[in-house]
Design a protein around this motif. Structure first.
Motif, PDB file in Angstrom:
ATOM      1  N   SER A 179     -20.706   4.823   9.704  1.00 20.48           N
ATOM      2  CA  SER A 179     -20.523   5.769   8.602  1.00 20.48           C
ATOM      3  C   SER A 179     -21.085   5.205   7.299  1.00 20.48           C
ATOM      4  N   ASP A 180     -21.488   6.104   6.400  1.00 19.32           N
ATOM      5  CA  ASP A 180     -21.928   5.671   5.075  1.00 19.32           C
ATOM      6  C   ASP A 180     -20.800   5.794   4.050  1.00 19.32           C
ATOM      7  N   LYS A 181     -19.591   6.122   4.531  1.00 20.32           N
ATOM      8  CA  LYS A 181     -18.442   6.263   3.638  1.00 20.32           C
ATOM      9  C   LYS A 181     -17.733   4.914   3.481  1.00 20.32           C
ATOM     10  N   PRO A 182     -17.113   4.654   2.329  1.00 20.01           N
ATOM     11  CA  PRO A 182     -16.462   3.370   2.093  1.00 20.01           C
ATOM     12  C   PRO A 182     -15.250   3.159   2.990  1.00 20.01           C
ATOM     13  N   ALA A 183     -14.976   1.905   3.298  1.00 19.65           N
ATOM     14  CA  ALA A 183     -13.807   1.530   4.092  1.00 19.65           C
ATOM     15  C   ALA A 183     -13.533   0.049   3.857  1.00 19.65           C
ATOM     16  N   ASN A 184     -12.343  -0.392   4.264  1.00 18.71           N
ATOM     17  CA  ASN A 184     -11.963  -1.802   4.200  1.00 18.71           C
ATOM     18  C   ASN A 184     -11.362  -2.206   5.536  1.00 18.71           C
ATOM     19  N   ILE A 185     -11.238  -3.516   5.757  1.00 26.52           N
ATOM     20  CA  ILE A 185     -10.576  -4.015   6.953  1.00 26.52           C
ATOM     21  C   ILE A 185      -9.329  -4.788   6.566  1.00 26.52           C
ATOM     22  N   ASP A 186      -8.381  -4.877   7.506  1.00 25.44           N
ATOM     23  CA  ASP A 186      -7.192  -5.686   7.256  1.00 25.44           C
ATOM     24  C   ASP A 186      -7.369  -7.065   7.891  1.00 25.44           C
ATOM     25  N   THR A 187      -6.307  -7.849   7.895  1.00 30.76           N
ATOM     26  CA  THR A 187      -6.395  -9.255   8.296  1.00 30.76           C
ATOM     27  C   THR A 187      -6.664  -9.472   9.778  1.00 30.76           C
ATOM     28  N   GLU A 214      -7.712   7.560  -0.276  1.00 31.01           N
ATOM     29  CA  GLU A 214      -8.630   8.309   0.584  1.00 31.01           C
ATOM     30  C   GLU A 214      -9.606   7.405   1.329  1.00 31.01           C
ATOM     31  N   ILE A 215      -9.484   6.083   1.115  1.00 32.35           N
ATOM     32  CA  ILE A 215     -10.410   5.136   1.745  1.00 32.35           C
ATOM     33  C   ILE A 215      -9.700   4.418   2.886  1.00 32.35           C
ATOM     34  N   PRO A 216     -10.165   4.565   4.130  1.00 36.13           N
ATOM     35  CA  PRO A 216      -9.449   4.020   5.285  1.00 36.13           C
ATOM     36  C   PRO A 216      -9.408   2.496   5.311  1.00 36.13           C
ATOM     37  N   LEU A 217      -8.273   1.971   5.726  1.00 34.63           N
ATOM     38  CA  LEU A 217      -8.087   0.542   5.945  1.00 34.63           C
ATOM     39  C   LEU A 217      -8.072   0.342   7.458  1.00 34.63           C
ATOM     40  N   ARG A 238      -4.073   3.429   7.547  1.00 36.80           N
ATOM     41  CA  ARG A 238      -3.549   3.560   6.201  1.00 36.80           C
ATOM     42  C   ARG A 238      -4.727   3.778   5.258  1.00 36.80           C
ATOM     43  N   TYR A 239      -4.433   4.293   4.074  1.00 34.82           N
ATOM     44  CA  TYR A 239      -5.505   4.618   3.139  1.00 34.82           C
ATOM     45  C   TYR A 239      -5.307   3.924   1.800  1.00 34.82           C
ATOM     46  N   LEU A 240      -6.424   3.450   1.246  1.00 38.01           N
ATOM     47  CA  LEU A 240      -6.432   2.789  -0.048  1.00 38.01           C
ATOM     48  C   LEU A 240      -6.919   3.744  -1.131  1.00 38.01           C
ATOM     49  N   THR A 241      -6.486   3.488  -2.349  1.00 39.05           N
ATOM     50  CA  THR A 241      -7.036   4.218  -3.488  1.00 39.05           C
ATOM     51  C   THR A 241      -8.381   3.589  -3.855  1.00 39.05           C
ATOM     52  N   ILE A 285       0.844  -1.197   0.000  1.00 47.04           N
ATOM     53  CA  ILE A 285       0.000   0.000   0.000  1.00 47.04           C
ATOM     54  C   ILE A 285       0.882   1.250   0.000  1.00 47.04           C
ATOM     55  N   LYS A 286       0.628   2.154  -0.917  1.00 46.86           N
ATOM     56  CA  LYS A 286       1.413   3.388  -0.996  1.00 46.86           C
ATOM     57  C   LYS A 286       0.839   4.482  -0.102  1.00 46.86           C
ATOM     58  N   ASP A 287      -0.325   4.221   0.478  1.00 40.24           N
ATOM     59  CA  ASP A 287      -0.947   5.157   1.420  1.00 40.24           C
ATOM     60  C   ASP A 287      -1.187   6.528   0.792  1.00 40.24           C
TER      61      ASP A 287
END
Length: 226
Positions: A119-127, A63-66, A83-86, A58-60
């Protein structure tokens, strides 16, 4: 002091993280389950569970939080030190995408600690996290209260493993017994719990104010002696 009820060699053979499964706390939690007049179901029957992926490179610069385990607490979800994902990375990691109303559960550090993603904003989770996509049989806020409660945490600890730090597997999480009142009763429990939490916050603030006043009082007393 709590006493173990099995031989230490047996504990080592079973790979238990600690002695919690054999302590008074888990005994008390199991007693609560036995006494409950509500149905007891396995968590895995209340929705689908998805663990996050290990994401490398991840280049961080997105704008999407991990979200990670360190962002989950009993007070909710914070986005400190994430960290943030594209958008492109987010789209590729479809199974780890978080949606409003999902419950996020820590699998390490403090296994079983959970929070609702509001939140209604996109996000992801890590392992180190799991997403619970719940059915309409259970209120997300109720499940979080249950998992973070003394009973829930005792049950989680009884299922945790690991040689260096406690860890909760997806299989163990799905097998976790959950006390399941009706949906209306769940919502009533949530309302009452939130009221008590709010009241506790007010009392804590009042205590802090009183301590500050006490410090000022001592300062004035010392000034009079000069």
């Amino acid at each position: 002091m709590e006493k173990t009820i099995v031989n230490l060699s047996q504990l080592r053979q079973q790979g238990a993280w600690n002695f919690e499964p054999y302590s008074q706390s888990i005994t008390g939690a199991m007693s609560q389950l036995e006494k409950s007049h509500f149905p007891i179901v396995k968590l895995g029957t209340l929705g689908t569970t998805q663990r996050g992926y290990f994401i490398n490179g991840i280049k961080d610069k997105g704008e999407i939080p991990l979200i990670s385990a360190r962002n989950i607490s009993t007070e909710g979800i914070n986005l400190n030190h994430v960290r943030y994902l594209t958008p492109e990375e987010h789209k590729k990691l479809e199974k780890t995408q978080v949606h409003q109303g999902d419950v996020l559960v820590s699998l390490i550090m403090r296994p079983g600690i959970a929070a609702v993603y509001e939140s209604d904003k996109p996000a992801n989770i890590d392992t180190h996290l799991a997403i619970l996509h719940l059915t309409d049989k259970i209120d997300p806020a109720y499940l979080v209260l249950y998992l973070n409660s003394d009973v829930g945490q005792a049950l989680v600890h009884s299922l945790s493993t690991g040689s260096i730090q406690p860890m909760l597997t997806i299989t163990a999480l799905n097998n976790l017994p959950v006390i399941l009142p009706s949906l209306d009763e769940q919502k009533q429990i949530v309302v009452e719990a939130q009221r008590l939490i709010k009241e506790a916050g007010k009392l804590s603030k009042a205590a802090e104010d009183h301590r500050a006043e006490a410090q000022k009082l001592f300062g004035k007393l010392f000034e009079r002696t000069v």
